[in-house]
Motif scaffolding. Structure first.
Motif, PDB file in Angstrom:
ATOM      1  N   UNK A  65      12.726 150.728 127.352  1.00 23.19           N
ATOM      2  CA  UNK A  65      13.115 149.515 126.628  1.00 23.19           C
ATOM      3  C   UNK A  65      12.787 148.264 127.432  1.00 23.19           C
ATOM      4  N   UNK A  66      13.050 148.290 128.731  1.00 24.07           N
ATOM      5  CA  UNK A  66      12.754 147.126 129.561  1.00 24.07           C
ATOM      6  C   UNK A  66      11.258 146.883 129.678  1.00 24.07           C
ATOM      7  N   UNK A  67      10.468 147.957 129.689  1.00 24.19           N
ATOM      8  CA  UNK A  67       9.012 147.790 129.700  1.00 24.19           C
ATOM      9  C   UNK A  67       8.514 147.122 128.426  1.00 24.19           C
ATOM     10  N   UNK A  68       9.154 147.450 127.292  1.00 17.03           N
ATOM     11  CA  UNK A  68       8.784 146.796 126.036  1.00 17.03           C
ATOM     12  C   UNK A  68       9.145 145.308 126.057  1.00 17.03           C
ATOM     13  N   UNK A  69      10.300 144.984 126.659  1.00 17.88           N
ATOM     14  CA  UNK A  69      10.701 143.579 126.713  1.00 17.88           C
ATOM     15  C   UNK A  69       9.853 142.785 127.688  1.00 17.88           C
ATOM     16  N   UNK A  70       9.547 143.383 128.834  1.00 15.26           N
ATOM     17  CA  UNK A  70       8.759 142.677 129.839  1.00 15.26           C
ATOM     18  C   UNK A  70       7.283 142.623 129.491  1.00 15.26           C
ATOM     19  N   UNK A 120      15.029 139.536 129.551  1.00 19.82           N
ATOM     20  CA  UNK A 120      14.458 138.546 128.627  1.00 19.82           C
ATOM     21  C   UNK A 120      14.120 137.251 129.356  1.00 19.82           C
ATOM     22  N   UNK A 121      14.968 136.831 130.285  1.00 21.45           N
ATOM     23  CA  UNK A 121      14.656 135.635 131.064  1.00 21.45           C
ATOM     24  C   UNK A 121      13.417 135.840 131.920  1.00 21.45           C
ATOM     25  N   UNK A 122      13.257 137.061 132.445  1.00 21.23           N
ATOM     26  CA  UNK A 122      12.048 137.336 133.247  1.00 21.23           C
ATOM     27  C   UNK A 122      10.796 137.365 132.392  1.00 21.23           C
ATOM     28  N   UNK A 123      10.907 137.848 131.144  1.00 18.56           N
ATOM     29  CA  UNK A 123       9.730 137.922 130.283  1.00 18.56           C
ATOM     30  C   UNK A 123       9.277 136.539 129.815  1.00 18.56           C
ATOM     31  N   UNK A 124      10.207 135.576 129.773  1.00 15.27           N
ATOM     32  CA  UNK A 124       9.826 134.237 129.324  1.00 15.27           C
ATOM     33  C   UNK A 124       8.957 133.504 130.330  1.00 15.27           C
ATOM     34  N   UNK A 125       9.125 133.793 131.610  1.00 16.28           N
ATOM     35  CA  UNK A 125       8.389 133.036 132.635  1.00 16.28           C
ATOM     36  C   UNK A 125       7.048 133.659 132.959  1.00 16.28           C
ATOM     37  N   UNK A 126       6.724 134.792 132.353  1.00 18.83           N
ATOM     38  CA  UNK A 126       5.441 135.462 132.659  1.00 18.83           C
ATOM     39  C   UNK A 126       4.494 135.273 131.493  1.00 18.83           C
TER      40      UNK A 126
END
Length: 224
Positions: free
Chosen positions: A56-61, A218-224
């Motif tokens: 799930x985290x891989x999908x979000x990131x 989710x916060x980490x995925x926004x900055x990448x």
């Protein structure tokens, strides 16, 4: 206990050492079991939810190259969940009910995400301040609103976790204090209600760890 909130005061000391916070280190005792070649049933039981969380985290990131990025969020989830569940046992201090603990986890994560985003993806970070389709007149207001929402993120993460833990413990404490003064006829009903609340708090302990880890992802995925 001088007042109702004194149960959250870490005041147990021995030789100037706060022993209450030592309960947060109990999860370290589970680490050596993960290095065995043949895993026991406990580690096999842990590996199943961790595998689901990894997917799930891989999908979000949406990271396809950097493998192992989800380990920090899975470790964060497991540490919060173990501390929350340990706090439901008698005479064990709940470290996640204090802002010192929750803010120490949320603030470094948020700060590292912001520094990475503004240093590496500056244009993308500027574009996040103005959502698509925003009228020109509202753009200055949207920039202010998005900036404030980004700044208060670590506070909301910390307060959400601490407030949920404090609320559940206060309800259990209030019911436990009133049960002692009740008649024998009402006592089985109160005990059944307390058992139901304890099961609810077990679910809240897991859910709060999951929410904290997912929001950090989710916060980490926004900055990448």
């Amino acid at each position: 206990m001088t007042n109702l909130f004194s149960i959250f005061d870490p005041s147990t000391n021995m030789m100037s050492l706060p022993l209450n916070w030592m309960s947060s280190l109990l999860c370290i005792t589970m680490l050596p079991m993960s290095f065995w070649v043949l895993k026991n049933r406990q580690m096999m039981l842990w590996s199943k939810p961790f595998t689901l969380l990894n997917k799930e985290f891989n999908m979000l990131l949406n990271f396809k190259i950097n493998k192992g990025t989800t380990l920090i969020f899975i470790s964060l989830f497991s540490m919060i969940m173990i501390n929350n569940i340990l706090g439901l046992f008698p005479y064990i201090f709940t470290s996640t009910s204090h802002m010192i603990m929750t803010l120490s986890m949320a603030l470094p994560l948020w700060l590292s995400f912001m520094m990475f985003g503004w240093m590496k993806n500056t244009e993308s970070m500027f574009s996040h301040l103005v959502p698509t389709g925003t009228p020109i007149v509202l753009m200055p207001f949207m920039v202010c609103i998005e900036t404030i929402s980004n700044i208060i993120r670590p506070g909301t993460l910390a307060v959400r976790l601490a407030a949920n833990m404090i609320a559940g413990h206060l309800i259990l404490t209030l019911l436990g204090n009133t049960t002692m003064n009740m008649s024998i006829n009402i006592l089985p009903t109160m005990i059944a209600i307390q058992m139901m609340l304890l099961m609810l708090e077990m679910a809240v302990a897991i859910i709060q760890g999951y929410v904290f880890a997912v929001l950090s992802t989710l916060y980490a995925s926004e900055v990448n």
